[in-house]
Motif scaffolding. Structure first.
Motif, PDB file in Angstrom:
ATOM      1  N   GLU A 268       4.154   2.220   4.468  1.00 37.39           N
ATOM      2  CA  GLU A 268       5.024   1.426   5.342  1.00 37.39           C
ATOM      3  C   GLU A 268       5.670   0.286   4.564  1.00 37.39           C
ATOM      4  O   GLU A 268       6.815  -0.081   4.833  1.00 37.39           O
TER       5      GLU A 268
ATOM      6  N   ASP B 189      -0.511   2.960   9.331  1.00 37.56           N
ATOM      7  CA  ASP B 189      -1.373   1.787   9.156  1.00 37.56           C
ATOM      8  C   ASP B 189      -2.422   2.003   8.075  1.00 37.56           C
ATOM      9  O   ASP B 189      -3.273   1.146   7.846  1.00 37.56           O
TER      10      ASP B 189
ATOM     11  N   THR C  38      -2.917   6.014  11.811  1.00 39.77           N
ATOM     12  CA  THR C  38      -1.593   6.546  12.116  1.00 39.77           C
ATOM     13  C   THR C  38      -0.863   7.024  10.869  1.00 39.77           C
ATOM     14  O   THR C  38      -1.296   6.787   9.735  1.00 39.77           O
TER      15      THR C  38
END
Length: 364
Positions: A233, A247, A251
């Motif tokens: 991310e 995360d 996820t």
């Protein structure tokens, strides 16, 4: 079951029945009670196996029993089970299973694929298009052997997505259910265009960078990890076409494709060298010098450098008009030729005419 070979002196030859022969004076065979009872019991066993009561007056019972047994073990036969709520299927309910999940999230359990069940088939088909999650769950440590290129042991469940989606599964009697067919065999993770805003059945989602739970989509998370285009991310900006690790624990994120043009990866051709899968590339500026206010013919002057103007934006400015040499809106560092009026009219484009279609991605 066999001929009564062990019963002597009843007119049998090698345990087989023979006709009477008056010329030779040899009698015909007698039917031993043990053998007659054995034959009757064999037939009654089939009738009992079909949950039917024996009847002396029905001479068609054996045929009916065989038909019924076939009907309970072959999905193309007569057993149809209709469900509207979560349920664990029994062996007798295997066949064509029709599920309506309009009431909410639904879980359908398969019976244990053990020796007692043996080799059995089931076709599970979804009726509704509500979008509620519909899970087909294997029992205990059983596994459904799909996407074995990602996980050799298979997965504990699958999901049915969209009205009409179906899977045909076969148990092997040893803890596994094997897919024999399904509604849509498009490879996992493949992006494509649609001509409808509706999500088609068969296992599709929008190509919109959605965040998903690893536990709910384990095969897709395996695909992302093995794809060679999994990022984090923190590095997602500029790499939105990649999968991301979400995360980092629970996820992960699917690729984002909305509003973007897709380009074939160079893969060593050196036309678009240095590109990594799923990375963003700024648009290329294409400039055109036109006649200025009617003074001078089209193409009477040109620019060789507009790269500093909007080159790092995703949606380039379409038209620049009425630019005057030295004016505050003219890109710094631009070289150009002028017409006699010392006035330039510039137009440039970085996007061809196109048609927009919704994009989808295969999720199972």
């Amino acid at each position: 079951m066999d001929y009564p070979k062990s019963v002597p002196s009843v007119g049998l030859v090698n345990g087989r029945f023979v006709d009477e022969n008056p010329v030779e004076g040899s009698p015909g065979s007698l039917i031993p009670a043990m053998w007659g009872n054995s034959v009757t019991q064999e037939i009654l066993g089939v009738i009992a196996g079909a949950d039917m009561a024996p009847s002396e007056t029905d001479t068609n019972q054996l045929f009916k029993a065989v038909q019924k047994i076939i009907g309970t073990t072959t999905p193309t036969r007569s057993v149809v089970t209709r469900l509207t709520l979560s349920k664990a299927l029994t062996a007798n309910e295997l066949g064509l299973v029709l599920i309506d999940a309009n009431a909410g999230a639904t879980s359908i359990g398969l019976p244990p694929a053990n020796v007692a069940l043996g080799v059995r088939d089931v076709i599970i088909r979804r009726l509704d298009n509500s979008g509620n999650r519909l899970v087909v769950q294997a029992a205990g440590t059983d596994r459904i052997k799909f996407h074995t290129h990602l996980s050799a042991v298979g997965y504990p469940f699958l999901v049915l997505m969209g009205s009409g989606d179906w899977w045909h599964l076969r148990s092997d009697g040893a803890g596994s259910w094997w897919p024999m067919g399904r509604f849509d065999n498009t490879p996992l993770g493949r992006p494509f265009f649609e001509t409808t805003i509706q999500l088609s059945p068969g296992g599709y989602g929008a190509l919109n960078g959605t965040v998903m739970k690893r536990a709910e989509w384990p095969w897709l998370w395996d695909h992302a990890q093995q794809s060679g285009m999994l990022g984090t991310e923190a590095t997602r900006e500029g790499n939105e076409g990649k999968w991301s690790s979400g995360d980092g624990a629970v996820t992960f994120r699917a690729p984002e494709g909305r509003g973007e043009f897709l380009r074939i990866l160079d893969e060593g051709r050196s036309v678009d060298a240095g590109r990594a899968m799923g990375t963003f590339q700024p648009g290329t500026v294409h400039s055109h010098a036109l006649g200025a206010q009617g003074a001078g013919a089209v193409g009477s002057r040109w620019s060789d450098s507009l790269t500093g103007f909007g080159a790092n934006t995703r949606e380039e400015i379409k038209i620049i008009g009425d630019l005057v040499n030295g004016g505050p809106t003219f890109p710094a560092g631009t070289t150009y030729q002028m017409d006699p009026a010392n006035t330039l009219l510039y137009s440039f484009r970085s996007r061809p005419r196109n048609v927009a279609y919704p994009a989808r991605i295969k999720l199972i």
